[in-house]
Design a protein around this motif. Structure first.
Motif, mmCIF file in Angstrom:
data_model
loop_
_atom_site.group_PDB
_atom_site.id
_atom_site.type_symbol
_atom_site.label_atom_id
_atom_site.label_comp_id
_atom_site.label_asym_id
_atom_site.label_seq_id
_atom_site.Cartn_x
_atom_site.Cartn_y
_atom_site.Cartn_z
ATOM 1 N N ASN A 172 0.555 -1.098 0.007
ATOM 2 C CA ASN A 172 0.100 0.430 -0.007
ATOM 3 C C ASN A 172 0.779 1.687 0.606
ATOM 4 N N TYR A 173 0.370 2.241 -1.081
ATOM 5 C CA TYR A 173 1.212 3.974 -1.324
ATOM 6 C C TYR A 173 0.131 4.481 -1.248
ATOM 7 N N THR A 174 0.019 5.282 -0.156
ATOM 8 C CA THR A 174 -0.783 6.083 0.628
ATOM 9 C C THR A 174 0.497 7.699 0.713
ATOM 10 N N ASP A 175 -0.901 8.451 0.969
ATOM 11 C CA ASP A 175 -0.118 9.807 1.646
ATOM 12 C C ASP A 175 -0.598 10.286 3.312
ATOM 13 N N PHE A 176 -0.597 8.957 4.225
ATOM 14 C CA PHE A 176 -0.310 9.007 5.043
ATOM 15 C C PHE A 176 -0.117 10.007 5.530
ATOM 16 N N ALA A 204 -2.130 16.466 -0.386
ATOM 17 C CA ALA A 204 -1.163 16.842 0.083
ATOM 18 C C ALA A 204 -0.040 17.153 0.644
ATOM 19 N N ARG A 205 0.849 17.069 0.019
ATOM 20 C CA ARG A 205 1.800 18.022 0.095
ATOM 21 C C ARG A 205 1.786 19.004 -0.160
ATOM 22 N N ARG A 206 0.997 19.567 -1.433
ATOM 23 C CA ARG A 206 1.169 20.759 -1.189
ATOM 24 C C ARG A 206 -0.393 21.950 -0.236
ATOM 25 N N ARG A 207 -1.052 20.926 0.304
ATOM 26 C CA ARG A 207 -1.599 21.534 1.115
ATOM 27 C C ARG A 207 -1.418 22.114 2.378
ATOM 28 N N LEU A 208 0.294 21.038 2.559
ATOM 29 C CA LEU A 208 1.151 21.068 4.215
ATOM 30 C C LEU A 208 1.634 21.815 3.692
ATOM 31 N N ARG A 209 2.514 22.301 2.480
ATOM 32 C CA ARG A 209 3.288 23.561 2.053
ATOM 33 C C ARG A 209 2.306 25.249 2.173
ATOM 34 N N SER A 214 -0.444 3.501 13.253
ATOM 35 C CA SER A 214 -1.845 3.292 12.451
ATOM 36 C C SER A 214 -1.846 2.186 11.035
ATOM 37 N N GLN A 215 -1.173 2.217 10.585
ATOM 38 C CA GLN A 215 -1.513 1.237 9.144
ATOM 39 C C GLN A 215 -0.792 0.468 8.973
ATOM 40 N N ALA A 216 0.245 -0.343 9.656
ATOM 41 C CA ALA A 216 0.461 -1.920 9.992
ATOM 42 C C ALA A 216 -0.934 -2.149 10.515
ATOM 43 N N ALA A 217 -1.588 -2.394 11.414
ATOM 44 C CA ALA A 217 -2.645 -2.221 12.229
ATOM 45 C C ALA A 217 -4.101 -2.766 11.315
ATOM 46 N N HIS A 218 -3.822 -2.437 10.235
ATOM 47 C CA HIS A 218 -4.909 -2.771 9.396
ATOM 48 C C HIS A 218 -3.769 -3.637 8.488
ATOM 49 N N GLN A 219 -2.497 -3.930 7.952
ATOM 50 C CA GLN A 219 -2.111 -4.221 7.192
ATOM 51 C C GLN A 219 -1.795 -6.294 7.531
ATOM 52 N N VAL A 220 -1.377 -6.103 9.217
ATOM 53 C CA VAL A 220 -0.395 -7.089 9.937
ATOM 54 C C VAL A 220 -2.033 -7.700 9.647
ATOM 55 N N ASP A 221 -3.216 -7.476 10.182
ATOM 56 C CA ASP A 221 -4.580 -7.727 10.256
ATOM 57 C C ASP A 221 -4.957 -8.546 9.195
ATOM 58 N N SER A 225 4.619 -10.598 3.040
ATOM 59 C CA SER A 225 5.717 -10.059 2.591
ATOM 60 C C SER A 225 4.843 -8.284 2.892
ATOM 61 N N LEU A 226 4.894 -7.573 3.519
ATOM 62 C CA LEU A 226 4.397 -6.501 3.858
ATOM 63 C C LEU A 226 4.903 -5.277 3.028
ATOM 64 N N THR A 227 4.283 -4.227 2.213
ATOM 65 C CA THR A 227 5.851 -3.166 2.514
ATOM 66 C C THR A 227 4.092 -1.680 2.261
ATOM 67 N N TYR A 228 4.232 -1.472 2.617
ATOM 68 C CA TYR A 228 3.648 0.132 3.214
ATOM 69 C C TYR A 228 4.672 2.274 2.594
ATOM 70 N N SER A 229 3.720 2.367 2.466
ATOM 71 C CA SER A 229 5.429 4.028 2.239
ATOM 72 C C SER A 229 3.904 4.463 2.350
ATOM 73 N N GLY A 230 3.233 6.045 3.475
ATOM 74 C CA GLY A 230 2.893 7.216 3.487
ATOM 75 C C GLY A 230 3.305 8.471 3.107
ATOM 76 N N TYR A 231 4.017 8.395 2.001
ATOM 77 C CA TYR A 231 5.435 9.349 1.484
ATOM 78 C C TYR A 231 4.304 10.155 0.051
ATOM 79 N N ALA A 232 3.245 9.998 -0.304
ATOM 80 C CA ALA A 232 2.378 10.726 -0.391
ATOM 81 C C ALA A 232 3.147 10.536 -2.383
#
Length: 396
Positions: A154-158, A262-267, A179-186, A229-236
């Motif tokens: 899962n790759y998101t903007d978390f 998400a990045r534009r709003r944060l800036r 917050s997110q591995a709790a979903h993926q591991v489940d 195998s589990l991979t997660y990135s929240g780096y948008a």
């Protein structure tokens, strides 16, 4: 199943409640009768929307005789305390994931609910979602042999969504692991149908302005001999919903042209305090709050919720849960097991709650189940920090 209305109190009117609200509104088995929150604006909004009692503290809410069960949707670090208070007042508990921040807290929650004779259910987590429950049923049928391997991605903007300061501090429950591995591991535990015995992980914390884990990759080994195998990135950057037909996590259509929002709003924000105010403004009772769009509001029928691409490899098939159903790639042909668009989002959570409270059915996502998921998440953190395999102790 006995059809009965559950009179629900809500502890915490933040983002978790905002995401569950469409479910509560659409499911006739739920009546929202009370809530507590430290924010006066949220309490005022709830009282207006539901003509319900509102309180500042969990103790006041738990003492309300009109409440059958309490949905604990407060920040992660308060889950154990608030569950204990609810149980002592004889209220059944639906607590958000992660269940808690330590195994000791999990044990306290399980014990307090058992002593009070009330049910403890942990969710919403994405292992409630119909695509994964359907895939689990196909695996359990035995038609395709044993589960050998699972891949989840899962790759998101978390990490770049508005956050309160503590949400960027791992020790306070921040970052993608809690917050997110709790979903993926489940999800992978549900599909493997076996206890995790060993964990190896690598953590990514690559942005000094967001000083917590924003990514991980992990290997899980199961007692059955399967591995995941589990991979997660929240780096948008990359958005893996591209691989699910641009159907987002909540089951609605996404606009690919919103890339980078998400990045534009944060800036545009000048300080952590301003970021926290922005998040508060968008949650229930805030001036910018809007309920999550589903169904026709998205411009397309809503599909089932999901948590990124998942493939389950069995002896005689690969099984792929999708928002629209489950694909089975067998020895000789490909099968599609379609799923209807849900009339009520996250109805699966209410199914478990009602079956437990009204019929006394032990829920799948009970305290012991959620404790085991947190045990894996904590092992993931330990493995990544200490650069070693973590062997989980066998439990009776």
């Amino acid at each position: 199943m006995t059809q009965r209305t559950i009179r629900l109190g809500v502890a915490g009117l933040g983002r978790a409640f905002s995401l569950m609200l469409p479910t509560f509104l659409a499911d006739s088995r739920i009546e929202l009768v009370a809530a507590c929150d430290p924010r006066p604006t949220a309490r005022t909004q709830f009282a207006k929307d539901f003509s319900a009692n509102v309180y500042e503290t969990i103790e006041q809410l738990a003492g309300d005789p009109a409440v059958d069960a309490i949905y604990v949707a407060s920040p992660h670090q308060f889950h154990a305390e608030h569950t204990g208070v609810a149980a002592r007042h004889g209220k059944h508990v639906l607590v958000e994931k992660p269940m808690a921040l330590s195994l000791e807290e999990c044990d306290q929650m399980i014990a307090s609910c058992a002593a009070a004779g009330v049910h403890l259910i942990v969710g919403h987590c994405h292992s409630f979602d119909s695509p994964y429950l359907t895939a689990r049923s196909l695996v359990a049928s035995g038609e395709f042999g044993k589960v050998r391997m699972i891949h989840a991605l899962n790759y998101t903007d978390f990490l770049f969504r508005p956050r309160r300061p503590e949400e960027l501090v791992t020790e306070e429950g921040g970052g993608v692991v809690f917050s997110q591995a709790a979903h993926q591991v489940d999800v992978v535990r549900l599909l493997a149908g076996s206890r995790v015995s060993r964990v190896r992980a690598v953590l990514g914390s690559w942005d000094p302005s967001r000083p917590t884990e924003g990514a991980y990759s992990a290997m899980l080994w199961f007692e059955s001999g399967a591995f995941a195998s589990l991979t997660y990135s929240g780096y948008a950057h990359f958005d893996s919903d591209e691989w699910t037909g641009w159907i987002g996590e909540m089951g609605g259509a996404k606009d690919p042209d919103s890339y980078g929002a998400a990045r534009r709003r944060l800036r545009t924000l000048q300080s952590p305090e301003e970021e926290a105010r922005l998040k508060a403004a968008g949650t229930y009772g805030g001036p910018d709050y809007k309920p999550p769009a589903t169904g026709a509001a998205t411009g397309a029928p809503a599909l089932n919720q999901h948590f990124g691409p998942v493939i389950v490899t069995c002896d005689r098939a690969d099984i792929r849960p999708l928002p629209s159903g489950v694909l089975v790639y067998g020895d000789d042909l490909r099968q599609h097991h379609p799923l209807a668009a849900p009339a009520v989002p996250r109805f699966e959570v209410i199914d478990e709650l009602v079956e437990a409270v009204a019929d006394g059915v032990r829920p799948l996502h009970d305290g012991a189940w959620a404790r085991a998921t947190l045990e894996v998440c904590l092992a993931l953190l330990a493995s990544g920090r200490e650069q070693r395999d973590v062997v989980l102790p066998a439990r009776a």
